[in-house]
Design a protein around this motif. Sequence first.
Motif, PDB file in Angstrom:
ATOM      1  N   VAL A  65      -5.427 -18.751 -30.343  1.00 55.31           N
ATOM      2  CA  VAL A  65      -4.043 -18.300 -30.172  1.00 55.31           C
ATOM      3  C   VAL A  65      -3.595 -17.599 -31.445  1.00 55.31           C
ATOM      4  O   VAL A  65      -3.819 -18.112 -32.545  1.00 55.31           O
ATOM      5  CB  VAL A  65      -3.128 -19.535 -29.894  1.00 55.31           C
ATOM      6  CG1 VAL A  65      -1.669 -19.165 -29.940  1.00 55.31           C
ATOM      7  CG2 VAL A  65      -3.481 -20.138 -28.553  1.00 55.31           C
ATOM      8  N   LEU A 114       0.273 -23.257 -24.906  1.00 56.36           N
ATOM      9  CA  LEU A 114      -0.812 -22.778 -24.041  1.00 56.36           C
ATOM     10  C   LEU A 114      -1.521 -23.965 -23.373  1.00 56.36           C
ATOM     11  O   LEU A 114      -1.829 -23.925 -22.182  1.00 56.36           O
ATOM     12  CB  LEU A 114      -1.797 -21.916 -24.844  1.00 56.36           C
ATOM     13  CG  LEU A 114      -2.942 -21.291 -24.038  1.00 56.36           C
ATOM     14  CD1 LEU A 114      -2.434 -20.447 -22.874  1.00 56.36           C
ATOM     15  CD2 LEU A 114      -3.843 -20.429 -24.938  1.00 56.36           C
ATOM     16  N   THR A 122      -0.197 -23.146 -29.728  1.00 56.31           N
ATOM     17  CA  THR A 122      -1.341 -23.843 -29.142  1.00 56.31           C
ATOM     18  C   THR A 122      -0.881 -24.922 -28.172  1.00 56.31           C
ATOM     19  O   THR A 122      -1.470 -25.107 -27.111  1.00 56.31           O
ATOM     20  CB  THR A 122      -2.194 -24.501 -30.248  1.00 56.31           C
ATOM     21  OG1 THR A 122      -1.348 -25.278 -31.075  1.00 56.31           O
ATOM     22  CG2 THR A 122      -2.906 -23.460 -31.093  1.00 56.31           C
ATOM     23  N   ASP A 140       1.481 -13.465 -26.659  1.00 55.04           N
ATOM     24  CA  ASP A 140       0.094 -13.810 -26.381  1.00 55.04           C
ATOM     25  C   ASP A 140      -0.174 -13.626 -24.884  1.00 55.04           C
ATOM     26  O   ASP A 140       0.247 -14.433 -24.064  1.00 55.04           O
ATOM     27  CB  ASP A 140      -0.143 -15.280 -26.774  1.00 55.04           C
ATOM     28  CG  ASP A 140      -1.585 -15.704 -26.544  1.00 55.04           C
ATOM     29  OD1 ASP A 140      -2.387 -14.863 -26.090  1.00 55.04           O
ATOM     30  OD2 ASP A 140      -1.894 -16.878 -26.829  1.00 55.04           O
TER      31      ASP A 140
END
Lengths: 281, 326
Positions: free
Chosen positions: B132, B149, B146, A33
Amino acid sequence: MSQYANPDVLVSTDWLAANLNNPGQRIVEISVDPKLYEAGHIPGAVNLNWNTELQDQLRRDIASKETIEHLLSDRGVKSTDTIILYGDHSNWFAAYAFWLLKVYGHQNIKILNGGRAKWLAEESRPLVTDKPAVTTSTYKVSGVDESLRAKLPEVLAAVHGRSANLVDVRSPDEFSGKIIAPPGMNETAQRAGHIPGAKSVPWSTAVKENGEFKSPDELREIYFSRAGVVETKPTIAYCRIGERSSHTWFVLKYLLGLKDVRNYDGSWTEYGNLIGAPIER
Amino acid sequence: MNHATRTYDDILELLPSEENPSPMVRIRRLAPLGSVIFAKLEWLNPFGSVKDRTAWEMIRQLEAAGKLGSHTAADGQTHTRGLVEPTSGNTGLSLAAIAAARGYPMRAIVPAKVPRDKKVLLRIAGAEVDVVPDALCPLPGQDEGTIALAKTYARASSHKYAMPNQYENQANAQAHIRTTGPEIWRQTQGNVSHVFVSLGTCGTASGLSKFLKEKNPAIKVLAVQPSPGHDVPGLRNTSELGASKLFDPALIDEIIEIDYELAYSTAIELCRTEGMLAGPSSGLVFEGARRFAAREPIPCGVAIFADSVFKYASTLARHIPDLAIE
């Protein structure tokens, strides 16, 4: 306890925290990501995007020599630099970058053991949003090492001659043919199953809960004793699109020291689409 | 604030407390004969779910610690510190609404698999939303994407964000020790015998159990969980509780497992038979209570109905054939 075959390819979070500003070193984040880098990264780290930068954007192939030269020049990497790679998902794409940069002959590459998750779990470790000031370099690829890469003819030869270990690192359901690809994935194949003779060792079997690689003894047990990988034979690792398998390639070649290990980057999205290729379920 | 006339100066005055409890309504038709079961209607909290309590408790705690709002950072500049939280549902909405009422920015980190409406709802309530990608091969023990992040934002931009972290924050359980527990004790005049809850972060189960068992150790706290492989939003089977540090099996008398499809069909039963517009997790919790009552009578049971059916119309339509509209 025994050692990894090449312990110098790993650095610990303790070591990196104490050596963030070493000269001749470039820290590179490469996460599944890309938002993670923007939200916060290890001080001094630059970013690589696996999807848009490390693959050829026109034909299906790894990034070209020219692209790699351009990318590494842009990120200020010199050919003599030590590149320290880290990323999310237990360094999944960090291992892919390791493989790719080895194909393009970069000498000094290391992986942060435990990756981003371990750094984040250790509360004293800094993360910043500022991007480092980078002076661009003129990076030249010294040579291309095709011996790290398996292409289809070598895979088919291995199937017919039973001459190499094939290690399938996908999930058990992909290996057994229950599913073609994990739900929601765009890249898929016409047929489900695995390459005949392949052993199933999902890539994440090689890491501990904290993201670090398992011990040499545990890895030997997993690959040699349980899965039956024969140490004296050449080995080909594959997955769905050739990226998870570079993680296993790294483990087998650098941590366990097998001499001839190749990553089949065509993987199931090539093999499972072939007309007439033998498949097992 | 006047609870008698229900006239308020501030939306946050509507948040539940012992003086302003969420209503408890007896389930008249569907409760088995010989058992008394009350539904505690948490969707009548101001932001629509049981999570109003958790969100408020966590924000109060951050405020008390001086971690929210205007502050001068090390660089001498003034910043407004808001919230960052991994959330896909009710907690996010409650946090976003309370943050809006308090004037704090809020960033919600949401997994891609969460339905579009929920992401839009967070934006409607004023949150910035980061989506995400779902883990392709999730690894046991590691932070879900998640959470990773959100933690990254909270560490790298600590001048902008504080992270309540509902999965680890004891304020989550504390909310129920401070409000839900005393409410139930008072509403049942100390007669409560059984409490039925679902498990998500486990804050409700842990907090209620701590409060009520101190009042009367004989009170039973029963957790109802969906069968493995479920898709009931906001709930976890105990096999999925790795993310929550609030789960303490010692606080729960029994875990009742229910086929997850019944979450949907029982919710419809509650809607159609009792006029209670209950969401799927409430359906599951009531089904657990009903099963338990078939074994032994429940003198005074309270089932926590976490939210209403309004957010779940399309989810229910996927599970209940007669809801499909051509």
